[in-house]
Design an enzyme around this catalytic site. Structure first.
Site, PDB file in Angstrom:
ATOM      1  N   ALA A   4      45.260 -37.688  45.509  1.00 34.80           N
ATOM      2  CA  ALA A   4      45.988 -38.558  46.429  1.00 34.80           C
ATOM      3  C   ALA A   4      47.295 -37.872  46.793  1.00 34.80           C
ATOM      4  CB  ALA A   4      46.239 -39.918  45.794  1.00 34.80           C
ATOM      5  N   SER A  63      40.707 -27.245  53.707  1.00 35.03           N
ATOM      6  CA  SER A  63      42.130 -27.566  53.781  1.00 35.03           C
ATOM      7  C   SER A  63      42.617 -28.234  52.490  1.00 35.03           C
ATOM      8  CB  SER A  63      42.353 -28.507  54.959  1.00 35.03           C
ATOM      9  OG  SER A  63      43.693 -28.915  55.011  1.00 35.03           O
ATOM     10  N   THR A  82      37.309 -27.564  46.229  1.00 35.15           N
ATOM     11  CA  THR A  82      37.722 -27.771  44.842  1.00 35.15           C
ATOM     12  C   THR A  82      37.367 -26.586  43.936  1.00 35.15           C
ATOM     13  OG1 THR A  82      37.449 -30.119  45.230  1.00 35.15           O
ATOM     14  CG2 THR A  82      37.538 -29.434  42.937  1.00 35.15           C
ATOM     15  N   GLY A  97      48.453 -36.986  49.779  1.00 36.99           N
ATOM     16  CA  GLY A  97      49.132 -37.687  50.868  1.00 36.99           C
ATOM     17  C   GLY A  97      49.816 -36.761  51.860  1.00 36.99           C
ATOM     18  N   CYS A 108      41.736 -38.319  56.371  1.00 37.05           N
ATOM     19  CA  CYS A 108      42.467 -38.299  55.105  1.00 37.05           C
ATOM     20  C   CYS A 108      42.530 -39.709  54.526  1.00 37.05           C
ATOM     21  CB  CYS A 108      43.891 -37.770  55.289  1.00 37.05           C
ATOM     22  SG  CYS A 108      44.817 -37.820  53.743  1.00 37.05           S
TER      23      CYS A 108
END
Lengths: 301, 258
Positions: free
Chosen positions: A70, A21, A266, A72, A130
Protein backbone atom coordinates in the site's frame (compact mmCIF):
# COMPACT_ATOMS: atom_id res chain seq x y z
CA UNK A 1 19.39 -18.04 -31.35
CA UNK A 2 15.69 -17.29 -31.59
CA UNK A 3 14.50 -13.86 -32.59
CA UNK A 4 12.90 -12.38 -29.47
CA UNK A 5 12.00 -8.87 -30.62
CA UNK A 6 8.38 -7.72 -30.48
CA UNK A 7 6.48 -4.50 -31.15
CA UNK A 8 4.04 -2.71 -28.85
CA UNK A 9 2.44 -0.04 -31.02
CA UNK A 10 5.38 1.82 -32.53
CA UNK A 11 7.61 0.75 -29.66
CA UNK A 12 10.22 -1.81 -30.69
CA UNK A 13 11.44 -4.10 -27.91
CA UNK A 14 14.58 -6.22 -28.34
CA UNK A 15 12.89 -8.88 -26.26
CA UNK A 16 9.51 -9.22 -24.55
CA UNK A 17 10.81 -8.79 -21.00
CA UNK A 18 9.94 -5.56 -19.21
CA UNK A 19 9.76 -4.73 -15.52
CA UNK A 20 6.60 -3.77 -13.65
CA UNK A 21 6.16 -0.27 -12.32
CA UNK A 22 7.02 0.16 -8.65
CA UNK A 23 9.19 -2.94 -8.47
CA UNK A 24 12.31 -1.80 -10.29
CA UNK A 25 12.78 1.77 -9.09
CA UNK A 26 14.39 3.73 -11.90
CA UNK A 27 16.56 0.83 -13.02
CA UNK A 28 19.73 2.21 -11.46
CA UNK A 29 18.95 0.55 -8.10
CA UNK A 30 19.54 -2.78 -9.88
CA UNK A 31 22.69 -1.80 -11.78
CA UNK A 32 24.95 -4.10 -9.70
CA UNK A 33 22.80 -7.11 -10.58
CA UNK A 34 21.31 -6.45 -14.00
CA UNK A 35 22.66 -5.39 -17.39
CA UNK A 36 19.91 -2.85 -18.08
CA UNK A 37 20.70 -2.87 -21.81
CA UNK A 38 19.64 -6.52 -22.02
CA UNK A 39 16.08 -5.72 -20.96
CA UNK A 40 13.33 -5.20 -23.49
CA UNK A 41 12.58 -2.18 -21.35
CA UNK A 42 11.63 -1.10 -17.90
CA UNK A 43 8.64 0.72 -16.50
CA UNK A 44 9.55 3.34 -13.91
CA UNK A 45 7.70 4.05 -10.70
CA UNK A 46 4.21 5.62 -10.93
CA UNK A 47 4.73 9.31 -11.66
CA UNK A 48 2.29 12.08 -10.80
CA UNK A 49 2.16 15.79 -11.62
CA UNK A 50 3.16 16.81 -8.08
CA UNK A 51 5.26 14.97 -5.52
CA UNK A 52 3.45 12.57 -3.22
CA UNK A 53 4.49 11.26 0.20
CA UNK A 54 2.50 8.04 -0.14
CA UNK A 55 0.73 6.20 2.65
CA UNK A 56 1.83 5.76 6.24
CA UNK A 57 4.02 2.84 7.35
CA UNK A 58 3.34 -0.11 7.48
CA UNK A 59 2.85 -0.44 3.76
CA UNK A 60 3.73 -4.06 3.25
CA UNK A 61 2.70 -7.48 4.48
CA UNK A 62 4.09 -10.83 3.46
CA UNK A 63 1.41 -13.33 2.43
CA UNK A 64 1.47 -16.91 1.11
CA UNK A 65 3.51 -16.82 -2.12
CA UNK A 66 3.06 -13.10 -2.37
CA UNK A 67 2.83 -9.77 -0.64
CA UNK A 68 0.42 -6.93 -0.05
CA UNK A 69 1.56 -3.37 -0.63
CA UNK A 70 0.00 0.00 0.00
CA UNK A 71 2.74 2.40 -1.04
CA UNK A 72 0.27 4.94 -2.42
CA UNK A 73 2.26 6.32 -5.34
CA UNK A 74 5.08 7.92 -3.37
CA UNK A 75 7.15 9.83 -5.94
CA UNK A 76 8.80 13.21 -6.36
CA UNK A 77 6.65 14.32 -9.27
CA UNK A 78 7.19 14.46 -13.03
CA UNK A 79 9.35 17.60 -12.85
CA UNK A 80 11.86 15.91 -10.57
CA UNK A 81 11.90 12.87 -12.83
CA UNK A 82 12.64 15.00 -15.89
CA UNK A 83 15.33 17.14 -14.24
CA UNK A 84 17.10 14.62 -12.01
CA UNK A 85 16.37 11.02 -12.93
CA UNK A 86 15.86 10.98 -16.69
CA UNK A 87 19.32 12.44 -17.48
CA UNK A 88 20.95 9.65 -15.46
CA UNK A 89 19.09 6.77 -17.08
CA UNK A 90 18.28 7.91 -20.63
CA UNK A 91 21.35 6.25 -22.15
CA UNK A 92 20.92 2.88 -20.45
CA UNK A 93 20.37 1.12 -23.79
CA UNK A 94 16.86 -0.03 -23.01
CA UNK A 95 13.37 1.38 -23.53
CA UNK A 96 12.18 3.47 -20.59
CA UNK A 97 8.41 3.52 -20.11
CA UNK A 98 6.96 6.00 -17.63
CA UNK A 99 4.00 4.87 -15.56
CA UNK A 100 1.67 7.87 -15.26
CA UNK A 101 -0.93 8.42 -12.57
CA UNK A 102 -3.27 11.18 -11.53
CA UNK A 103 -6.41 12.21 -9.68
CA UNK A 104 -8.18 13.58 -12.78
CA UNK A 105 -7.91 13.20 -16.57
CA UNK A 106 -6.32 16.66 -16.63
CA UNK A 107 -3.56 15.42 -14.29
CA UNK A 108 -2.72 12.52 -16.60
CA UNK A 109 -2.67 14.83 -19.60
CA UNK A 110 -0.39 17.32 -17.83
CA UNK A 111 2.14 14.60 -16.98
CA UNK A 112 2.03 13.23 -20.54
CA UNK A 113 2.61 16.71 -21.97
CA UNK A 114 5.63 17.22 -19.72
CA UNK A 115 7.10 13.90 -20.92
CA UNK A 116 6.44 14.51 -24.64
CA UNK A 117 9.72 16.37 -25.38
CA UNK A 118 11.86 13.57 -23.92
CA UNK A 119 13.37 11.70 -26.89
CA UNK A 120 14.20 8.69 -24.75
CA UNK A 121 10.62 8.18 -23.58
CA UNK A 122 8.79 6.48 -26.40
CA UNK A 123 5.92 5.06 -24.35
CA UNK A 124 3.87 5.75 -21.27
CA UNK A 125 1.76 3.38 -19.25
CA UNK A 126 -1.41 4.91 -17.81
CA UNK A 127 -2.04 3.66 -14.32
CA UNK A 128 -5.83 3.61 -14.00
CA UNK A 129 -5.63 0.71 -11.59
CA UNK A 130 -3.74 1.68 -8.42
CA UNK A 131 -5.74 0.29 -5.49
CA UNK A 132 -3.87 2.37 -2.89
CA UNK A 133 -4.89 5.96 -3.52
CA UNK A 134 -8.10 7.66 -2.47
CA UNK A 135 -8.55 9.78 -5.57
CA UNK A 136 -8.12 8.67 -9.16
CA UNK A 137 -6.13 5.52 -9.69
CA UNK A 138 -8.40 2.54 -9.66
CA UNK A 139 -11.53 4.72 -9.69
CA UNK A 140 -10.89 5.28 -13.41
CA UNK A 141 -10.06 1.69 -14.14
CA UNK A 142 -13.18 0.02 -12.77
CA UNK A 143 -15.73 1.46 -15.18
CA UNK A 144 -15.68 1.69 -18.95
CA UNK A 145 -16.68 5.36 -18.81
CA UNK A 146 -13.92 6.16 -16.33
CA UNK A 147 -11.28 4.37 -18.38
CA UNK A 148 -12.51 5.99 -21.57
CA UNK A 149 -12.37 9.49 -20.06
CA UNK A 150 -8.68 9.18 -19.14
CA UNK A 151 -7.56 7.30 -22.24
CA UNK A 152 -9.30 9.62 -24.70
CA UNK A 153 -7.92 12.74 -22.99
CA UNK A 154 -4.35 11.42 -22.93
CA UNK A 155 -4.62 10.05 -26.47
CA UNK A 156 -5.24 13.56 -27.80
CA UNK A 157 -2.14 14.84 -25.97
CA UNK A 158 0.30 11.94 -26.50
CA UNK A 159 1.17 10.66 -29.96
CA UNK A 160 3.79 8.10 -28.92
CA UNK A 161 2.98 4.59 -27.66
CA UNK A 162 0.17 4.57 -25.11
CA UNK A 163 -0.21 1.56 -22.83
CA UNK A 164 -3.12 1.35 -20.37
CA UNK A 165 -2.60 -0.69 -17.20
CA UNK A 166 -5.77 -2.46 -16.13
CA UNK A 167 -7.15 -3.39 -12.75
CA UNK A 168 -8.24 -6.97 -12.05
CA UNK A 169 -10.65 -5.66 -9.41
CA UNK A 170 -13.59 -5.61 -11.82
CA UNK A 171 -16.41 -7.92 -12.83
CA UNK A 172 -15.31 -8.08 -16.46
CA UNK A 173 -11.81 -6.90 -17.37
CA UNK A 174 -12.53 -7.54 -21.05
CA UNK A 175 -14.98 -4.66 -21.33
CA UNK A 176 -12.50 -2.22 -19.73
CA UNK A 177 -9.82 -3.41 -22.18
CA UNK A 178 -12.22 -2.84 -25.07
CA UNK A 179 -13.01 0.67 -23.79
CA UNK A 180 -9.27 1.48 -23.72
CA UNK A 181 -8.82 0.07 -27.24
CA UNK A 182 -11.81 2.03 -28.55
CA UNK A 183 -10.30 5.29 -27.24
CA UNK A 184 -7.06 4.67 -29.07
CA UNK A 185 -4.79 2.85 -26.62
CA UNK A 186 -1.89 1.09 -28.39
CA UNK A 187 -1.71 -1.66 -25.78
CA UNK A 188 -3.11 -2.80 -22.46
CA UNK A 189 -1.04 -4.21 -19.62
CA UNK A 190 -2.56 -6.47 -17.00
CA UNK A 191 -2.92 -7.18 -14.20
CA UNK A 192 -2.26 -4.54 -11.56
CA UNK A 193 -2.49 -5.88 -8.00
CA UNK A 194 -5.55 -7.63 -6.64
CA UNK A 195 -7.15 -5.89 -3.66
CA UNK A 196 -6.42 -7.83 -0.52
CA UNK A 197 -6.18 -7.59 3.25
CA UNK A 198 -4.31 -9.26 6.10
CA UNK A 199 -4.82 -9.08 9.86
CA UNK A 200 -2.26 -9.33 12.68
CA UNK A 201 -4.35 -11.46 15.03
CA UNK A 202 -1.98 -11.07 18.01
CA UNK A 203 -2.32 -7.30 17.93
CA UNK A 204 -5.88 -7.43 16.55
CA UNK A 205 -5.00 -4.89 13.89
CA UNK A 206 -4.76 -4.76 10.12
CA UNK A 207 -1.27 -5.42 8.80
CA UNK A 208 -1.37 -2.30 6.59
CA UNK A 209 -1.93 1.31 7.65
CA UNK A 210 -4.53 1.54 4.88
CA UNK A 211 -6.24 -1.72 5.98
CA UNK A 212 -6.46 -2.97 2.38
CA UNK A 213 -3.68 -3.16 -0.19
CA UNK A 214 -2.64 -4.73 -3.47
CA UNK A 215 -1.66 -8.40 -3.69
CA UNK A 216 1.19 -9.40 -6.00
CA UNK A 217 3.53 -12.34 -6.47
CA UNK A 218 3.05 -15.93 -7.64
CA UNK A 219 -0.20 -16.14 -5.64
CA UNK A 220 -1.97 -14.06 -8.32
CA UNK A 221 -0.42 -15.68 -11.39
CA UNK A 222 -3.24 -18.04 -12.43
CA UNK A 223 -5.73 -15.17 -12.18
CA UNK A 224 -3.46 -12.98 -14.29
CA UNK A 225 -2.89 -15.64 -16.95
CA UNK A 226 -6.65 -16.19 -17.23
CA UNK A 227 -7.34 -12.46 -17.62
CA UNK A 228 -4.57 -12.03 -20.20
CA UNK A 229 -6.01 -14.92 -22.19
CA UNK A 230 -9.54 -13.45 -22.05
CA UNK A 231 -8.41 -9.96 -23.04
CA UNK A 232 -6.03 -11.12 -25.78
CA UNK A 233 -8.94 -12.99 -27.40
CA UNK A 234 -11.11 -9.87 -27.31
CA UNK A 235 -8.86 -7.01 -28.47
CA UNK A 236 -6.65 -6.45 -31.51
CA UNK A 237 -4.01 -4.36 -29.76
CA UNK A 238 -1.05 -6.13 -28.14
CA UNK A 239 -1.43 -7.22 -24.53
CA UNK A 240 1.35 -7.00 -21.94
CA UNK A 241 1.03 -9.68 -19.27
CA UNK A 242 2.14 -9.47 -15.66
CA UNK A 243 1.34 -11.03 -12.32
CA UNK A 244 3.66 -13.28 -10.35
CA UNK A 245 6.23 -14.09 -13.04
CA UNK A 246 9.40 -15.44 -11.45
CA UNK A 247 11.05 -17.47 -14.24
CA UNK A 248 11.09 -18.15 -17.96
CA UNK A 249 8.43 -20.81 -17.67
CA UNK A 250 6.05 -18.33 -16.00
CA UNK A 251 6.70 -15.73 -18.70
CA UNK A 252 6.03 -18.30 -21.44
CA UNK A 253 2.64 -19.06 -19.86
CA UNK A 254 1.64 -15.45 -20.42
CA UNK A 255 3.06 -15.36 -23.96
CA UNK A 256 1.18 -18.52 -24.94
CA UNK A 257 -1.99 -17.12 -23.36
CA UNK A 258 -1.72 -14.15 -25.70
CA UNK A 259 0.69 -11.60 -24.21
CA UNK A 260 3.10 -9.97 -26.66
CA UNK A 261 5.38 -8.91 -23.81
CA UNK A 262 5.59 -9.49 -20.07
CA UNK A 263 6.56 -7.51 -17.00
CA UNK A 264 8.54 -8.86 -14.07
CA UNK A 265 7.43 -7.32 -10.78
CA UNK A 266 7.60 -8.75 -7.28
CA UNK A 267 10.23 -11.31 -8.37
CA UNK A 268 12.73 -8.41 -8.51
CA UNK A 269 12.49 -8.28 -4.70
CA UNK A 270 13.34 -11.98 -4.31
CA UNK A 271 16.09 -12.12 -6.91
CA UNK A 272 17.43 -8.78 -8.13
CA UNK A 273 18.64 -10.52 -11.30
CA UNK A 274 15.25 -12.17 -11.98
CA UNK A 275 14.84 -10.31 -15.29
CA UNK A 276 18.14 -11.65 -16.64
CA UNK A 277 17.21 -15.17 -15.64
CA UNK A 278 13.80 -14.87 -17.33
CA UNK A 279 15.43 -13.74 -20.60
CA UNK A 280 18.00 -16.57 -20.42
CA UNK A 281 15.31 -19.14 -19.74
CA UNK A 282 13.10 -17.94 -22.60
CA UNK A 283 16.11 -18.24 -24.92
CA UNK A 284 16.87 -21.74 -23.63
CA UNK A 285 13.25 -22.77 -24.16
CA UNK A 286 13.26 -21.50 -27.73
CA UNK A 287 16.49 -23.36 -28.48
CA UNK A 288 15.20 -26.55 -26.90
CA UNK A 289 11.90 -26.35 -28.85
CA UNK A 290 13.55 -25.16 -32.08
CA UNK A 291 11.58 -21.92 -32.09
CA UNK A 292 13.19 -19.37 -34.41
CA UNK A 293 10.91 -16.44 -33.58
CA UNK A 294 9.18 -15.86 -30.26
CA UNK A 295 6.09 -14.73 -32.15
CA UNK A 296 5.52 -18.36 -33.18
CA UNK A 297 4.24 -19.10 -29.68
CA UNK A 298 2.52 -15.83 -28.75
CA UNK A 299 -1.20 -16.49 -28.34
CA UNK A 300 -1.10 -20.15 -29.36
CA UNK A 301 -3.65 -21.10 -26.70
CA UNK B 1 29.22 -2.49 -5.09
CA UNK B 2 26.63 -5.01 -3.95
CA UNK B 3 26.69 -8.73 -4.56
CA UNK B 4 23.96 -11.36 -4.55
CA UNK B 5 25.43 -14.81 -4.24
CA UNK B 6 25.40 -18.13 -2.43
CA UNK B 7 27.30 -18.30 0.85
CA UNK B 8 28.27 -21.61 2.42
CA UNK B 9 27.21 -21.96 6.03
CA UNK B 10 30.47 -23.00 7.67
CA UNK B 11 29.28 -22.87 11.26
CA UNK B 12 25.94 -22.53 13.01
CA UNK B 13 25.97 -21.90 16.75
CA UNK B 14 22.77 -21.98 18.77
CA UNK B 15 23.59 -19.33 21.38
CA UNK B 16 20.28 -20.01 23.15
CA UNK B 17 16.90 -21.43 22.10
CA UNK B 18 16.05 -18.01 20.67
CA UNK B 19 19.31 -16.98 18.99
CA UNK B 20 21.66 -18.42 16.39
CA UNK B 21 25.01 -17.20 15.13
CA UNK B 22 25.73 -18.12 11.51
CA UNK B 23 29.18 -17.99 9.97
CA UNK B 24 29.00 -17.88 6.18
CA UNK B 25 31.66 -17.97 3.51
CA UNK B 26 31.28 -16.42 0.08
CA UNK B 27 32.73 -18.02 -3.04
CA UNK B 28 33.42 -14.61 -4.52
CA UNK B 29 35.44 -11.83 -2.89
CA UNK B 30 33.48 -9.73 -0.40
CA UNK B 31 32.85 -6.10 -1.27
CA UNK B 32 33.70 -3.42 1.30
CA UNK B 33 31.30 -3.81 4.25
CA UNK B 34 30.88 -1.47 7.22
CA UNK B 35 29.18 -1.66 10.59
CA UNK B 36 25.48 -0.84 10.38
CA UNK B 37 25.01 -2.28 6.90
CA UNK B 38 22.75 -5.28 6.45
CA UNK B 39 22.20 -8.33 4.28
CA UNK B 40 19.03 -9.57 2.56
CA UNK B 41 18.96 -13.30 3.25
CA UNK B 42 16.80 -15.83 1.44
CA UNK B 43 15.23 -18.41 3.73
CA UNK B 44 14.80 -21.30 1.30
CA UNK B 45 14.35 -23.71 4.20
CA UNK B 46 10.95 -22.20 5.07
CA UNK B 47 8.01 -23.05 2.83
CA UNK B 48 5.93 -20.17 4.21
CA UNK B 49 8.58 -17.46 3.76
CA UNK B 50 8.28 -15.47 0.55
CA UNK B 51 10.55 -12.44 0.97
CA UNK B 52 14.19 -12.19 1.99
CA UNK B 53 14.95 -11.39 5.61
CA UNK B 54 16.98 -8.26 6.37
CA UNK B 55 19.70 -9.13 8.90
CA UNK B 56 22.38 -6.83 10.37
CA UNK B 57 25.93 -7.86 9.62
CA UNK B 58 27.68 -8.81 12.88
CA UNK B 59 31.18 -9.10 11.46
CA UNK B 60 32.90 -9.32 8.10
CA UNK B 61 36.35 -10.60 7.26
CA UNK B 62 37.44 -9.92 3.67
CA UNK B 63 40.50 -12.20 3.97
CA UNK B 64 38.49 -15.34 4.68
CA UNK B 65 35.45 -14.00 2.75
CA UNK B 66 33.30 -14.72 5.78
CA UNK B 67 30.53 -12.84 7.52
CA UNK B 68 28.64 -13.58 10.70
CA UNK B 69 24.91 -13.04 11.17
CA UNK B 70 23.23 -13.03 14.56
CA UNK B 71 19.62 -14.10 14.13
CA UNK B 72 16.66 -14.09 16.51
CA UNK B 73 14.03 -16.78 16.06
CA UNK B 74 11.16 -14.40 15.22
CA UNK B 75 9.14 -16.49 12.76
CA UNK B 76 9.39 -19.31 10.25
CA UNK B 77 11.95 -17.55 8.05
CA UNK B 78 14.45 -16.77 10.78
CA UNK B 79 13.86 -20.17 12.39
CA UNK B 80 14.69 -21.90 9.11
CA UNK B 81 17.90 -19.87 8.84
CA UNK B 82 18.99 -20.72 12.40
CA UNK B 83 18.23 -24.40 11.81
CA UNK B 84 20.03 -24.65 8.46
CA UNK B 85 22.61 -27.45 8.71
CA UNK B 86 26.25 -26.44 8.34
CA UNK B 87 27.53 -26.98 4.83
CA UNK B 88 24.34 -25.78 3.14
CA UNK B 89 24.21 -22.77 0.82
CA UNK B 90 22.30 -19.61 1.70
CA UNK B 91 21.68 -16.89 -0.87
CA UNK B 92 22.61 -13.45 0.42
CA UNK B 93 22.55 -9.96 -1.04
CA UNK B 94 24.92 -7.45 0.59
CA UNK B 95 26.07 -4.94 1.71
CA UNK B 96 22.91 -2.84 1.88
CA UNK B 97 22.15 0.52 3.46
CA UNK B 98 24.30 3.17 5.04
CA UNK B 99 26.70 2.36 7.89
CA UNK B 100 27.20 4.10 11.22
CA UNK B 101 29.10 7.35 10.93
CA UNK B 102 32.21 7.04 13.09
CA UNK B 103 33.74 10.30 14.28
CA UNK B 104 36.72 10.61 16.61
CA UNK B 105 35.48 12.13 19.90
CA UNK B 106 36.48 15.74 20.62
CA UNK B 107 38.47 14.67 23.67
CA UNK B 108 40.59 11.53 23.77
CA UNK B 109 39.15 10.62 27.18
CA UNK B 110 35.62 10.69 25.79
CA UNK B 111 34.35 7.26 24.83
CA UNK B 112 31.38 6.62 22.54
CA UNK B 113 28.60 4.66 24.23
CA UNK B 114 27.15 1.80 22.17
CA UNK B 115 23.73 0.77 23.50
CA UNK B 116 22.15 -2.49 22.35
CA UNK B 117 19.16 -4.59 23.18
CA UNK B 118 18.40 -8.19 22.20
CA UNK B 119 19.48 -9.11 18.67
CA UNK B 120 20.26 -5.39 18.15
CA UNK B 121 23.71 -5.99 19.62
CA UNK B 122 24.85 -7.53 16.31
CA UNK B 123 25.86 -4.36 14.44
CA UNK B 124 27.32 -2.86 17.63
CA UNK B 125 29.91 -5.64 17.84
CA UNK B 126 30.97 -4.79 14.28
CA UNK B 127 30.92 -1.08 15.17
CA UNK B 128 33.10 -1.69 18.25
CA UNK B 129 35.67 -3.45 16.04
CA UNK B 130 35.72 -0.61 13.53
CA UNK B 131 36.11 1.94 16.34
CA UNK B 132 39.06 0.04 17.81
CA UNK B 133 40.65 -0.09 14.37
CA UNK B 134 40.21 3.69 14.18
CA UNK B 135 41.91 4.07 17.57
CA UNK B 136 38.68 4.86 19.40
CA UNK B 137 37.78 3.04 22.64
CA UNK B 138 34.06 2.24 22.80
CA UNK B 139 32.00 1.52 25.88
CA UNK B 140 28.95 -0.75 25.77
CA UNK B 141 25.61 -0.73 27.55
CA UNK B 142 23.69 -3.90 26.80
CA UNK B 143 20.17 -4.73 27.88
CA UNK B 144 18.33 -8.02 27.82
CA UNK B 145 15.33 -9.74 29.36
CA UNK B 146 17.51 -12.12 31.30
CA UNK B 147 21.15 -13.23 31.62
CA UNK B 148 20.58 -15.99 29.05
CA UNK B 149 19.59 -13.40 26.45
CA UNK B 150 22.93 -11.59 26.67
CA UNK B 151 24.81 -12.56 23.56
CA UNK B 152 28.51 -12.70 22.73
CA UNK B 153 29.48 -10.92 25.97
CA UNK B 154 33.10 -12.13 25.81
CA UNK B 155 33.53 -10.50 22.42
CA UNK B 156 32.16 -7.21 23.68
CA UNK B 157 34.38 -7.33 26.78
CA UNK B 158 37.43 -7.75 24.51
CA UNK B 159 36.58 -4.41 22.87
CA UNK B 160 35.75 -2.21 25.85
CA UNK B 161 33.93 -1.81 29.16
CA UNK B 162 30.52 -3.47 29.19
CA UNK B 163 27.59 -2.29 31.34
CA UNK B 164 24.65 -4.64 31.64
CA UNK B 165 20.97 -4.40 32.50
CA UNK B 166 18.44 -7.22 32.65
CA UNK B 167 14.69 -6.96 33.12
CA UNK B 168 14.75 -9.69 35.78
CA UNK B 169 17.98 -8.59 37.47
CA UNK B 170 19.69 -11.92 36.73
CA UNK B 171 22.83 -10.04 35.67
CA UNK B 172 23.93 -6.40 35.95
CA UNK B 173 21.44 -3.72 36.91
CA UNK B 174 17.78 -4.65 37.08
CA UNK B 175 15.65 -2.61 34.69
CA UNK B 176 15.91 -1.00 31.27
CA UNK B 177 19.06 0.44 29.71
CA UNK B 178 17.95 4.04 30.15
CA UNK B 179 17.80 3.51 33.93
CA UNK B 180 21.46 2.46 34.07
CA UNK B 181 23.72 4.84 36.08
CA UNK B 182 26.05 5.20 33.09
CA UNK B 183 23.41 7.39 31.49
CA UNK B 184 23.52 9.73 34.49
CA UNK B 185 27.08 10.69 33.54
CA UNK B 186 28.13 12.81 30.55
CA UNK B 187 28.56 11.17 27.15
CA UNK B 188 28.97 12.88 23.80
CA UNK B 189 28.19 10.11 21.31
CA UNK B 190 25.57 7.37 21.50
CA UNK B 191 25.04 4.59 18.97
CA UNK B 192 21.98 2.44 19.49
CA UNK B 193 20.32 -0.65 18.02
CA UNK B 194 17.47 -2.60 19.57
CA UNK B 195 13.69 -2.74 19.79
CA UNK B 196 11.95 0.49 18.70
CA UNK B 197 10.64 1.45 22.19
CA UNK B 198 14.15 1.09 23.59
CA UNK B 199 15.70 3.18 20.82
CA UNK B 200 13.10 5.91 21.34
CA UNK B 201 13.85 6.00 25.07
CA UNK B 202 17.60 6.12 24.36
CA UNK B 203 17.08 8.91 21.82
CA UNK B 204 15.20 10.93 24.46
CA UNK B 205 17.95 10.27 27.02
CA UNK B 206 20.61 11.30 24.49
CA UNK B 207 18.78 14.56 23.81
CA UNK B 208 18.73 15.29 27.58
CA UNK B 209 22.46 14.57 27.86
CA UNK B 210 23.23 16.69 24.80
CA UNK B 211 24.78 13.63 23.12
CA UNK B 212 24.66 12.92 19.40
CA UNK B 213 22.69 9.75 18.73
CA UNK B 214 22.63 7.34 15.81
CA UNK B 215 20.03 4.58 15.75
CA UNK B 216 19.60 1.58 13.45
CA UNK B 217 16.00 0.93 12.37
CA UNK B 218 14.50 -2.38 11.32
CA UNK B 219 11.34 -1.43 9.43
CA UNK B 220 9.73 -4.27 7.50
CA UNK B 221 11.05 -4.31 3.97
CA UNK B 222 10.66 -6.19 0.72
CA UNK B 223 13.45 -5.34 -1.73
CA UNK B 224 16.22 -3.88 0.46
CA UNK B 225 17.54 -1.66 -2.35
CA UNK B 226 15.14 1.28 -2.53
CA UNK B 227 12.81 -0.01 -5.22
CA UNK B 228 9.60 -1.02 -3.45
CA UNK B 229 9.29 1.96 -1.06
CA UNK B 230 7.74 -0.25 1.62
CA UNK B 231 10.14 0.34 4.54
CA UNK B 232 9.71 4.11 4.80
CA UNK B 233 10.31 6.11 7.96
CA UNK B 234 9.03 9.65 8.49
CA UNK B 235 11.97 12.06 8.59
CA UNK B 236 12.47 15.81 8.49
CA UNK B 237 12.76 15.32 4.70
CA UNK B 238 9.51 13.35 4.45
CA UNK B 239 9.17 9.58 3.95
CA UNK B 240 12.48 7.94 3.10
CA UNK B 241 13.46 4.31 2.58
CA UNK B 242 15.15 2.77 5.62
CA UNK B 243 16.95 0.32 3.31
CA UNK B 244 18.84 2.98 1.36
CA UNK B 245 18.79 6.18 3.47
CA UNK B 246 19.22 4.09 6.64
CA UNK B 247 19.09 1.73 8.40
CA UNK B 248 21.28 4.06 10.48
CA UNK B 249 19.83 7.51 11.13
CA UNK B 250 20.98 10.38 13.26
CA UNK B 251 17.98 11.06 15.48
CA UNK B 252 18.04 14.70 14.39
CA UNK B 253 16.76 13.37 11.03
CA UNK B 254 13.82 11.54 12.59
CA UNK B 255 10.56 12.89 13.98
CA UNK B 256 10.67 10.85 17.19
CA UNK B 257 11.32 13.76 19.55
CA UNK B 258 8.78 16.16 18.03
Amino acid sequence: MARLSVNIGSLHLKNPVLTASGTFGYGEEFADFVDLSRLGGFVVKGTTLHSREGNDYPRMAETPSGMLNAVGLQNKGVGYFIDNIYPRIKDCGSEIIVNVSGASPADYVAVAERLTPLQGIRAIELNISCPNVKQGGMAFGTTCAGAASVVSAVRRAWNKTLIVKLSPNVTDIVEIARAAEDEGADSVSLINTLMGMAVDVERRRPMLSTITGGLSGPAVRPVAVRMVWQVAKAVKIPVIGLGGITCGRDALEFLMAGATAVQIGTANFLDPAATMRVIDEIEEYCTRHKISDIREIIGII
Amino acid sequence: MKICTDFRLTESRHLSPAYGLLTLQSEEPLPEIHAGQFAQVRADGSKTTFLRRPISICSADPETRTIRLLIRRAGNGTAALIDTPAGHLINIMLPLGRPFDIQAPDQSTDRPLLIGGGVGVAPLLFLGHEMRQAGICPEFLIGARSASDLLLLDEFKALGDVHITTDDGSLGHRGVVTAHPRLQRPVSQIFCCGPAPMMKAVAAAAAKLGASCQVSLENMMACGIGACLCCVEKTVRGNVCVCTEGPVFNINQLTWLD
